[in-house]
Design a protein around this motif. Structure first.
Motif, PDB file in Angstrom:
ATOM      1  N   LEU A 148      25.809  27.570  24.806  1.00 21.41           N
ATOM      2  CA  LEU A 148      24.772  28.440  24.241  1.00 21.41           C
ATOM      3  C   LEU A 148      24.890  28.371  22.731  1.00 21.41           C
ATOM      4  O   LEU A 148      25.990  28.207  22.200  1.00 21.41           O
ATOM      5  N   LEU A 149      23.773  28.534  22.047  1.00 20.57           N
ATOM      6  CA  LEU A 149      23.833  28.615  20.596  1.00 20.57           C
ATOM      7  C   LEU A 149      24.621  29.858  20.205  1.00 20.57           C
ATOM      8  O   LEU A 149      24.501  30.905  20.848  1.00 20.57           O
ATOM      9  N   ASP A 150      25.443  29.742  19.157  1.00 16.98           N
ATOM     10  CA  ASP A 150      26.172  30.926  18.710  1.00 16.98           C
ATOM     11  C   ASP A 150      25.268  31.755  17.783  1.00 16.98           C
ATOM     12  O   ASP A 150      24.132  31.378  17.478  1.00 16.98           O
ATOM     13  N   SER A 151      25.784  32.902  17.350  1.00 22.25           N
ATOM     14  CA  SER A 151      24.916  33.826  16.608  1.00 22.25           C
ATOM     15  C   SER A 151      24.482  33.223  15.270  1.00 22.25           C
ATOM     16  O   SER A 151      23.359  33.450  14.817  1.00 22.25           O
ATOM     17  N   GLU A 152      25.350  32.428  14.632  1.00 23.54           N
ATOM     18  CA  GLU A 152      24.958  31.800  13.366  1.00 23.54           C
ATOM     19  C   GLU A 152      23.839  30.794  13.573  1.00 23.54           C
ATOM     20  O   GLU A 152      22.906  30.696  12.760  1.00 23.54           O
ATOM     21  N   GLN A 153      23.957  30.022  14.643  1.00 26.89           N
ATOM     22  CA  GLN A 153      22.914  29.020  14.928  1.00 26.89           C
ATOM     23  C   GLN A 153      21.590  29.710  15.254  1.00 26.89           C
ATOM     24  O   GLN A 153      20.519  29.252  14.829  1.00 26.89           O
ATOM     25  N   ARG A 154      21.668  30.818  15.972  1.00 26.06           N
ATOM     26  CA  ARG A 154      20.433  31.542  16.291  1.00 26.06           C
ATOM     27  C   ARG A 154      19.831  32.147  15.023  1.00 26.06           C
ATOM     28  O   ARG A 154      18.609  32.136  14.831  1.00 26.06           O
ATOM     29  N   ALA A 155      20.701  32.640  14.154  1.00 24.46           N
ATOM     30  CA  ALA A 155      20.202  33.224  12.897  1.00 24.46           C
ATOM     31  C   ALA A 155      19.558  32.144  12.022  1.00 24.46           C
ATOM     32  O   ALA A 155      18.550  32.392  11.347  1.00 24.46           O
ATOM     33  N   PHE A 156      20.136  30.945  12.028  1.00 27.03           N
ATOM     34  CA  PHE A 156      19.574  29.816  11.277  1.00 27.03           C
ATOM     35  C   PHE A 156      18.165  29.518  11.794  1.00 27.03           C
ATOM     36  O   PHE A 156      17.212  29.372  11.002  1.00 27.03           O
ATOM     37  N   ALA A 157      18.003  29.476  13.123  1.00 31.85           N
ATOM     38  CA  ALA A 157      16.683  29.233  13.711  1.00 31.85           C
ATOM     39  C   ALA A 157      15.701  30.319  13.299  1.00 31.85           C
ATOM     40  O   ALA A 157      14.564  30.039  12.902  1.00 31.85           O
ATOM     41  N   GLU A 158      16.158  31.567  13.371  1.00 31.41           N
ATOM     42  CA  GLU A 158      15.252  32.681  13.060  1.00 31.41           C
ATOM     43  C   GLU A 158      14.826  32.654  11.597  1.00 31.41           C
ATOM     44  O   GLU A 158      13.664  32.932  11.278  1.00 31.41           O
ATOM     45  N   ALA A 164      19.395  19.845  15.535  1.00 32.85           N
ATOM     46  CA  ALA A 164      18.441  20.052  16.633  1.00 32.85           C
ATOM     47  C   ALA A 164      17.782  21.425  16.513  1.00 32.85           C
ATOM     48  O   ALA A 164      16.572  21.566  16.699  1.00 32.85           O
ATOM     49  N   VAL A 165      18.582  22.438  16.172  1.00 33.47           N
ATOM     50  CA  VAL A 165      18.035  23.787  15.959  1.00 33.47           C
ATOM     51  C   VAL A 165      16.926  23.731  14.908  1.00 33.47           C
ATOM     52  O   VAL A 165      15.833  24.274  15.094  1.00 33.47           O
ATOM     53  N   ALA A 166      17.213  23.061  13.792  1.00 30.57           N
ATOM     54  CA  ALA A 166      16.247  23.004  12.691  1.00 30.57           C
ATOM     55  C   ALA A 166      14.983  22.257  13.114  1.00 30.57           C
ATOM     56  O   ALA A 166      13.861  22.695  12.811  1.00 30.57           O
ATOM     57  N   PHE A 167      15.152  21.148  13.822  1.00 31.42           N
ATOM     58  CA  PHE A 167      13.973  20.350  14.172  1.00 31.42           C
ATOM     59  C   PHE A 167      13.100  21.027  15.220  1.00 31.42           C
ATOM     60  O   PHE A 167      11.893  20.796  15.253  1.00 31.42           O
ATOM     61  N   VAL A 168      13.672  21.853  16.063  1.00 31.93           N
ATOM     62  CA  VAL A 168      12.825  22.649  16.958  1.00 31.93           C
ATOM     63  C   VAL A 168      11.888  23.512  16.117  1.00 31.93           C
ATOM     64  O   VAL A 168      10.678  23.602  16.384  1.00 31.93           O
ATOM     65  N   GLU A 169      12.441  24.131  15.074  1.00 29.63           N
ATOM     66  CA  GLU A 169      11.609  25.012  14.236  1.00 29.63           C
ATOM     67  C   GLU A 169      10.592  24.208  13.422  1.00 29.63           C
ATOM     68  O   GLU A 169       9.440  24.639  13.250  1.00 29.63           O
ATOM     69  N   LEU A 170      10.999  23.048  12.910  1.00 32.68           N
ATOM     70  CA  LEU A 170      10.052  22.211  12.160  1.00 32.68           C
ATOM     71  C   LEU A 170       8.901  21.782  13.061  1.00 32.68           C
ATOM     72  O   LEU A 170       7.743  21.741  12.636  1.00 32.68           O
ATOM     73  N   GLY A 171       9.204  21.465  14.317  1.00 31.36           N
ATOM     74  CA  GLY A 171       8.153  21.109  15.265  1.00 31.36           C
ATOM     75  C   GLY A 171       7.284  22.301  15.615  1.00 31.36           C
ATOM     76  O   GLY A 171       6.060  22.191  15.703  1.00 31.36           O
ATOM     77  N   ARG A 172       7.929  23.438  15.795  1.00 30.68           N
ATOM     78  CA  ARG A 172       7.188  24.660  16.152  1.00 30.68           C
ATOM     79  C   ARG A 172       6.124  24.974  15.102  1.00 30.68           C
ATOM     80  O   ARG A 172       5.063  25.510  15.405  1.00 30.68           O
ATOM     81  N   HIS A 173       6.414  24.632  13.843  1.00 28.34           N
ATOM     82  CA  HIS A 173       5.472  24.939  12.769  1.00 28.34           C
ATOM     83  C   HIS A 173       4.734  23.707  12.257  1.00 28.34           C
ATOM     84  O   HIS A 173       4.072  23.783  11.216  1.00 28.34           O
ATOM     85  N   ALA A 174       4.851  22.588  12.974  1.00 27.86           N
ATOM     86  CA  ALA A 174       4.095  21.371  12.644  1.00 27.86           C
ATOM     87  C   ALA A 174       4.277  20.960  11.189  1.00 27.86           C
ATOM     88  O   ALA A 174       3.329  20.523  10.525  1.00 27.86           O
ATOM     89  N   VAL A 175       5.496  21.091  10.677  1.00 26.51           N
ATOM     90  CA  VAL A 175       5.761  20.732   9.273  1.00 26.51           C
ATOM     91  C   VAL A 175       5.505  19.238   9.075  1.00 26.51           C
ATOM     92  O   VAL A 175       5.980  18.427   9.862  1.00 26.51           O
ATOM     93  N   PRO A 176       4.723  18.869   8.041  1.00 23.16           N
ATOM     94  CA  PRO A 176       4.427  17.452   7.818  1.00 23.16           C
ATOM     95  C   PRO A 176       5.516  16.758   7.000  1.00 23.16           C
ATOM     96  O   PRO A 176       6.382  17.411   6.420  1.00 23.16           O
ATOM     97  N   GLY A 177       5.421  15.436   6.972  1.00 22.34           N
ATOM     98  CA  GLY A 177       6.338  14.655   6.151  1.00 22.34           C
ATOM     99  C   GLY A 177       7.330  13.865   6.985  1.00 22.34           C
ATOM    100  O   GLY A 177       7.464  14.100   8.185  1.00 22.34           O
ATOM    101  N   PRO A 178       8.025  12.935   6.321  1.00 14.72           N
ATOM    102  CA  PRO A 178       8.950  12.044   7.047  1.00 14.72           C
ATOM    103  C   PRO A 178      10.284  12.724   7.331  1.00 14.72           C
ATOM    104  O   PRO A 178      11.331  12.308   6.822  1.00 14.72           O
ATOM    105  N   LEU A 179      10.236  13.771   8.149  1.00 18.24           N
ATOM    106  CA  LEU A 179      11.430  14.573   8.423  1.00 18.24           C
ATOM    107  C   LEU A 179      12.471  13.765   9.188  1.00 18.24           C
ATOM    108  O   LEU A 179      13.638  13.673   8.800  1.00 18.24           O
ATOM    109  N   VAL A 180      12.022  13.189  10.305  1.00 20.22           N
ATOM    110  CA  VAL A 180      12.936  12.414  11.154  1.00 20.22           C
ATOM    111  C   VAL A 180      13.453  11.210  10.368  1.00 20.22           C
ATOM    112  O   VAL A 180      14.643  10.863  10.435  1.00 20.22           O
TER     113      VAL A 180
END
Lengths: 379, 386
Positions: B4-14, B72-88
């Protein structure tokens, strides 16, 4: 976040593996949906129990090993990887026992659990009725108060394992005319050989008597076989659905073993490209299910309940199991229609998955309404 | 095991979710699609300040990585908000550079990527064969770039291949015979994402890693946020036999998988909200079972993709990563189809913001490994899997 196993867990794995290697029958047992196979599987339960491997998650006092969910997952991986037989006592172990741990009395646990663990008493479930399937709460089979117990009358249908089992458990209406249909139900255990019980086996799709109709005519059940308070049966039956029971209905180990057997079959048949994607999807699905279950187990060990999450589980594994077996049968080519292969037996068994334990339509309603928050509507 | 994601990882996502939700990404995406990069670069800087581009870079190059789970946590959020640019591609470049034997190129190029001062893109220098590639015969047409003279570094090379069957004399071709290979089936030069916005453009194969001197004309993607360009061949040679190619491809696939999961989750959320307020026949259409069940299936698909994505981040095993990539992308695509259907005609319009996620789900499906390539990666290698 990690997927690491502790040295103690690895030692548990090694112990299970060694025992299974020494004890798993070299040849598959006959189908457990036949009289001969049922007896053979009951014998296997006794052997498992003698090694204290039949109910690893139970307390040692009842024949278990006090294993937590992680150890249960490990045991199941080893069990199915070893090609060990199907579990004839699954209904009792994964449905009745958790209910007894939560709602039963000490006396009931002491009396019911040890013979369940050894396979001496095999349990069938008695929920559905001819007119109460998905709408289970509309059931009408009754329990009428009598001196020292209850008299059961009515008809139960699709009672899994009942053709050869010893006892059954289920819900009965002990109070008529309640404001809501799920009120006034009582959770009872009864003897399938008691006077007044008629068991009529039902052939499933391949003709094997995997379930039965039960006709009950004033069957006496003593008070000691009521679980929890009379009238509270619905709550008791449903309470365990959201805990580990939802997790333990099908173990990931079972699907990992099946997927790897499918991979071996695919290679043996020359790795045909037509089934390549589906074989890959079977492997991926087993891995997904393993990891999903690991996450659920972690959440559960944190003290969370799974609740409606278990509906995701049920839809996934039941459809996955059919797809896996369909791929295997296609790989078998003309032999795919033969009824006497393990793949065929597994296929027929898998076909029931989306129907029992709450149809997948009911599960999707639960997902939509309770997980996604969509408005209730007509079914 | 605690999977499971720990509390820091969840806070980073939020915190990323909150930052991106406030950024009006649809407007940023639309500007980006017109080649107006200012708003996108401003958002990029904020993503960098949140630490996203430090996750794949080791400390020696100003990063904090490798931290694949956080990535992976960060990229879920980048995808969730359709952030443009050469992220990957920026992350992939970081892994490619950090894994070279010679620390020179990484020391020179990597810190600007970590801080967000520069974007990077990356593409293979030679076309990859696909099922549609001609087995033999003439090379690609003139506008498709240089000759493809040998096989690529990954996947089965074309090899000698079977000889084309000589035409049988006196037999007419069947009614479905192709008289000639359609031009679109020829292999073009691989396309890099946002070559016009990236300051660092890498092209690689098994033998060479080069800093491309420029990019060709922009070709539109179905996803307006994705502007694809061929990279100009040649340029400074950064490394021969770069040892980090396989590792970089693993990170690329992991990042796409997480991004696709985020895209799918956003599509599901938007569609659930829509069917809850859209009324027909006097009731919300979300009360109809046909609608509910499609959304339930999308939910099942996404919730079973999620543990594959994070499991792949934990193990970085190529089979796990390939499984995560194909499953997350297929789940996002299934959800996109459901989202389009349940929105009805409004969902089929470019002006409605849902389209930004719908088209991204389609584009990511084949980015950095098609479904077939990912499934092959799962099947490759003998013996038991998992």
């Amino acid at each position: 976040m990690d997927l690491a196993r502790s040295p103690a867990e690895e030692a548990f794995r090694a112990e299970a593996r060694a025992w299974l290697r020494a004890h798993v029958p070299p040849e598959p047992l006959p189908s457990l949906e036949t009289a001969e196979g049922f007896a053979a599987h009951r014998g296997w339960e006794a052997e498992l129990s003698a090694g204290r491997w039949s109910v690893v998650t139970w307390p040692t006092a009842y024949g278990g090993r006090d294993a937590d969910l992680q150890r249960w997952l490990i045991f199941e991986e080893e069990y199915y990887a070893a090609g060990a037989p199907g579990r004839v006592s699954q209904n009792g172990i994964s449905l009745l026992a958790p209910t007894l741990f939560d709602h039963g009395t000490r006396e009931q646990r002491a009396r019911v659990l040890p013979p369940m663990a050894s396979g001496e008493v095999v349990w069938a479930q008695a929920w559905s009725e001819p007119d109460a399937g998905s709408d289970l709460a509309s059931l009408t089979s009754g329990a009428v108060r009598t001196d020292g117990g209850w008299l059961l009358s009515g008809q139960k249908a699709w009672s899994s394992r009942a053709a050869f089992a010893d006892r059954a458990f289920g819900l009965f209406r002990s109070e008529r005319g309640t404001p809501k249909p799920h009120q006034g139900l009582t959770y009872l255990m009864f003897d399938l050989r008691a006077p007044g019980v008629t068991v009529r086996p039902t052939g499933r799709l391949d003709g094997k008597p995997a379930f039965a109709e039960l006709f009950l005519d004033e069957v006496f059940v003593p008070d000691e076989d009521v679980i929890g308070e009379p009238g509270q049966g619905w709550r008791i039956a449903m309470s365990a659905a959201g805990n580990e029971r939802g997790l333990m209905l099908r173990s990931p180990g079972r699907f990992l073993a099946s997927a790897n057997r499918l991979l071996a079959l695919w290679h043996a048949r020359g790795s045909p490209s037509a089934t390549r994607d589906r074989v890959a999807d079977a492997l991926i699905g087993a891995r997904a299910y393993q990891l999903f279950t690991s996450a659920s187990a972690s959440r559960f060990l944190d003290g969370e309940t799974l609740g409606p999450q278990s509906s995701l589980n049920k839809v996934f594994w039941s459809e996955y199991d059919i797809a896996l077996h369909e791929t295997a049968l296609e790989l078998l080519g003309e032999e795919g229609e033969l009824a006497d292969t393990d793949w065929s037996e597994g296929y027929v068994f898998a076909l029931a998955g989306p129907i029992y334990a709450g149809t997948n339509e009911i599960q999707r309603d639960i997902i939509a309404e309770r997980l996604l928050g969509l408005p209730k509507g007509r079914r | 095991m605690r999977f499971l994601l720990d509390s820091e990882q969840r806070a980073f996502a939020e915190s990323l979710d909150a930052m991106l939700a406030a950024a009006d990404t649809p407007a940023v995406v639309r500007a980006w699609g017109r080649g107006e990069h200012a708003a996108g670069r401003a958002l990029w800087s904020r993503v960098a300040r949140a630490g996203v581009f430090a996750l794949a870079a080791p400390e020696a190059y100003e990063g904090v990585g490798p931290l694949p789970v956080e990535l992976a946590v960060a990229f879920v959020e980048l995808g969730r908000h359709a952030v443009p640019g050469p992220l990957v591609e920026t992350v992939t470049t970081e892994v490619l550079l950090a894994g070279l034997d010679d620390p020179g190129p990484a020391k020179r190029l990597l810190p600007a990527l970590v801080t967000g001062e520069a974007m990077a893109t990356v593409a293979p220098s030679r076309p990859r064969p696909s099922a549609l590639a001609p087995q033999s015969g003439p090379g690609p047409g003139p506008e498709s770039g240089p000759e493809s003279e040998s096989g690529p570094e990954s996947g089965p090379g074309p090899g000698p291949g079977p000889e084309p069957e000589p035409p049988t004399p006196g037999r007419e071709p069947g009614p479905y015979a192709l008289t000639r290979e359609p031009k679109s089936h020829a292999l073009g030069l691989p396309l890099a994402l946002d070559g016009d916005a990236a300051a660092i453009r890498l092209s690689f194969d098994a033998e060479e890693l080069r800093l491309s001197p420029g990019h060709g004309p922009i070709r539109p993607s179905v996803d307006p946020a994705r502007r694809l360009t061929p990279l100009t061949p040649g340029g400074e040679l950064l490394a021969t036999n770069p040892p980090s190619v396989a590792q970089a491809l693993t990170w690329a696939r992991l990042a796409v998988a997480a991004q696709a999961l985020g895209v799918g989750l956003a599509l599901l959320d938007r569609t659930v909200a829509y069917v809850g307020q859209r009324t027909q026949f006097g009731v919300p259409i979300g009360s109809f079972q046909a609608v509910k069940h499609r959304l339930a299936d999308a939910k099942v698909a996404l919730e079973f993709a999620r543990p594959l994505v994070f499991g792949a981040a934990v193990t970085l095993d190529p089979a796990d990563v390939a499984a995560a990539k194909v499953t997350a992308c297929e789940a996002a695509y299934t959800t996109a189809r459901t989202a389009l259907q349940l929105h009805g005609a409004i969902g089929y319009t470019a002006e409605y913001d849902l389209s930004l996620w719908l088209t991204k789900a389609r584009a990511l499906r084949t980015a950095w490994g098609s479904p077939a390539e990912c499934r092959s990666a799962v099947l490759s290698g003998g013996g038991r899997r998992w």
